[in-house]
Scaffold this motif. Structure first.
Motif, short mmCIF file in Angstrom:
data_model
loop_
_atom_site.label_atom_id
_atom_site.label_comp_id
_atom_site.label_asym_id
_atom_site.label_seq_id
_atom_site.Cartn_x
_atom_site.Cartn_y
_atom_site.Cartn_z
N ALA A 41 0.85 -1.19 0.00
CA ALA A 41 0.00 0.00 0.00
C ALA A 41 0.89 1.24 0.00
O ALA A 41 1.60 1.50 0.97
N TYR A 42 0.85 1.99 -1.07
CA TYR A 42 1.64 3.22 -1.21
C TYR A 42 1.08 4.29 -0.28
O TYR A 42 -0.10 4.65 -0.37
N LEU A 43 1.89 4.79 0.61
CA LEU A 43 1.51 5.78 1.62
C LEU A 43 0.34 5.29 2.48
O LEU A 43 -0.45 6.08 2.97
N PHE A 44 0.19 4.02 2.60
CA PHE A 44 -0.88 3.37 3.37
C PHE A 44 -2.27 3.70 2.83
O PHE A 44 -3.25 3.49 3.52
N LEU A 45 -2.35 4.23 1.62
CA LEU A 45 -3.64 4.63 1.05
C LEU A 45 -3.98 3.88 -0.22
O LEU A 45 -5.11 3.41 -0.38
N VAL A 46 -3.05 3.81 -1.15
CA VAL A 46 -3.30 3.22 -2.46
C VAL A 46 -2.70 1.81 -2.49
O VAL A 46 -1.49 1.65 -2.38
N GLU A 47 -3.56 0.83 -2.63
CA GLU A 47 -3.09 -0.55 -2.63
C GLU A 47 -2.76 -1.00 -4.06
O GLU A 47 -3.57 -0.83 -4.97
N PHE A 48 -1.56 -1.54 -4.22
CA PHE A 48 -1.13 -2.08 -5.50
C PHE A 48 -1.35 -3.59 -5.51
O PHE A 48 -1.32 -4.23 -4.47
N PRO A 49 -1.54 -4.18 -6.69
CA PRO A 49 -1.68 -5.63 -6.74
C PRO A 49 -0.34 -6.31 -6.40
O PRO A 49 0.73 -5.74 -6.61
N ALA A 50 -0.42 -7.51 -5.89
CA ALA A 50 0.79 -8.25 -5.51
C ALA A 50 1.36 -8.97 -6.74
O ALA A 50 1.54 -10.18 -6.75
N THR A 51 1.65 -8.19 -7.77
CA THR A 51 2.24 -8.71 -9.00
C THR A 51 3.61 -8.07 -9.19
O THR A 51 4.00 -7.16 -8.44
N GLN A 52 4.32 -8.51 -10.20
CA GLN A 52 5.63 -7.93 -10.48
C GLN A 52 5.52 -6.45 -10.81
O GLN A 52 6.29 -5.64 -10.30
N LEU A 53 4.57 -6.09 -11.64
CA LEU A 53 4.38 -4.68 -12.00
C LEU A 53 3.94 -3.85 -10.80
O LEU A 53 4.38 -2.71 -10.62
N GLY A 54 3.07 -4.42 -9.97
CA GLY A 54 2.61 -3.71 -8.78
C GLY A 54 3.75 -3.41 -7.81
O GLY A 54 3.86 -2.30 -7.29
N PHE A 55 4.61 -4.39 -7.58
CA PHE A 55 5.74 -4.17 -6.68
C PHE A 55 6.78 -3.24 -7.29
O PHE A 55 7.41 -2.47 -6.59
N ALA A 57 6.12 -0.74 -9.37
CA ALA A 57 5.56 0.61 -9.24
C ALA A 57 5.63 1.09 -7.80
O ALA A 57 5.96 2.25 -7.53
N TYR A 58 5.32 0.21 -6.87
CA TYR A 58 5.37 0.57 -5.45
C TYR A 58 6.80 0.97 -5.04
O TYR A 58 7.00 2.00 -4.38
N GLY A 59 7.79 0.18 -5.43
CA GLY A 59 9.17 0.50 -5.08
C GLY A 59 9.64 1.80 -5.69
O GLY A 59 10.25 2.64 -5.02
N ALA A 60 9.32 2.00 -6.96
CA ALA A 60 9.76 3.22 -7.64
C ALA A 60 9.06 4.45 -7.06
O ALA A 60 9.70 5.48 -6.81
N LEU A 61 7.76 4.38 -6.84
CA LEU A 61 7.03 5.52 -6.29
C LEU A 61 7.45 5.85 -4.87
O LEU A 61 7.55 7.02 -4.50
N THR A 62 7.70 4.83 -4.08
CA THR A 62 8.11 5.06 -2.70
C THR A 62 9.46 5.77 -2.64
O THR A 62 9.62 6.77 -1.93
N ILE A 63 10.43 5.28 -3.39
CA ILE A 63 11.75 5.92 -3.39
C ILE A 63 11.69 7.30 -4.03
O ILE A 63 12.35 8.24 -3.56
N ALA A 64 10.89 7.45 -5.08
CA ALA A 64 10.74 8.77 -5.70
C ALA A 64 10.19 9.78 -4.71
O ALA A 64 10.62 10.94 -4.67
N THR A 65 9.25 9.36 -3.88
CA THR A 65 8.68 10.26 -2.88
C THR A 65 9.66 10.53 -1.75
O THR A 65 9.86 11.69 -1.36
N VAL A 66 10.28 9.49 -1.24
CA VAL A 66 11.20 9.63 -0.10
C VAL A 66 12.41 10.49 -0.46
O VAL A 66 12.88 11.28 0.35
N LEU A 67 12.90 10.36 -1.67
CA LEU A 67 14.05 11.16 -2.09
C LEU A 67 13.63 12.49 -2.72
O LEU A 67 14.34 13.48 -2.64
N GLY A 68 12.47 12.50 -3.37
CA GLY A 68 12.04 13.68 -4.11
C GLY A 68 11.63 14.85 -3.24
O GLY A 68 11.93 16.00 -3.55
N ILE A 69 10.93 14.58 -2.14
CA ILE A 69 10.48 15.68 -1.28
C ILE A 69 11.67 16.43 -0.66
O ILE A 69 11.73 17.66 -0.75
#
Length: 91
Positions: A41-55, A57-69
């Motif tokens: 769940a990205y930011l505990f709000l948006v749930e991604f599917p437990a697939t390769q693409l979902g994980f 996207a989750y990894g890329a978005l999480t790091i983009a947010t944590v480093l981007g802000i």
């Protein structure tokens, strides 16, 4: 002739994009080799599917947010906050 190479903003942006790509790849590989994963769940709000693409996207978005802000804060401070003592030393 314009300077070529990686310095300043270009270096930071390439490093940022590289780290986001590595995080997406790590998410993809995690979903590939680990069984029975629960959906992230990205930011505990948006749930991604437990697939390769979902994980991925989750990894890329999480790091983009944590480093981007913090990166955006540094850019803002460097452009808009003025230090009056930085130009001339005190007598």
């Amino acid at each position: 002739m314009p300077k070529r190479g990686f310095s300043g903003q270009r270096f930071v942006l390439v490093l940022y994009a590289g780290l986001v790509a590595v995080a997406g790849t790590a998410g993809f590989l995690t979903a590939t080799f680990v069984d029975n994963l629960e959906p992230p769940a990205y930011l505990f709000l948006v749930e991604f599917p437990a697939t390769q693409l979902g994980f991925a996207a989750y990894g890329a978005l999480t790091i983009a947010t944590v480093l981007g802000i913090p990166l955006l804060v540094v850019v803002y401070v460097s452009q808009y906050v003025d230090d009056p003592d930085a130009v001339s030393p005190k007598d």
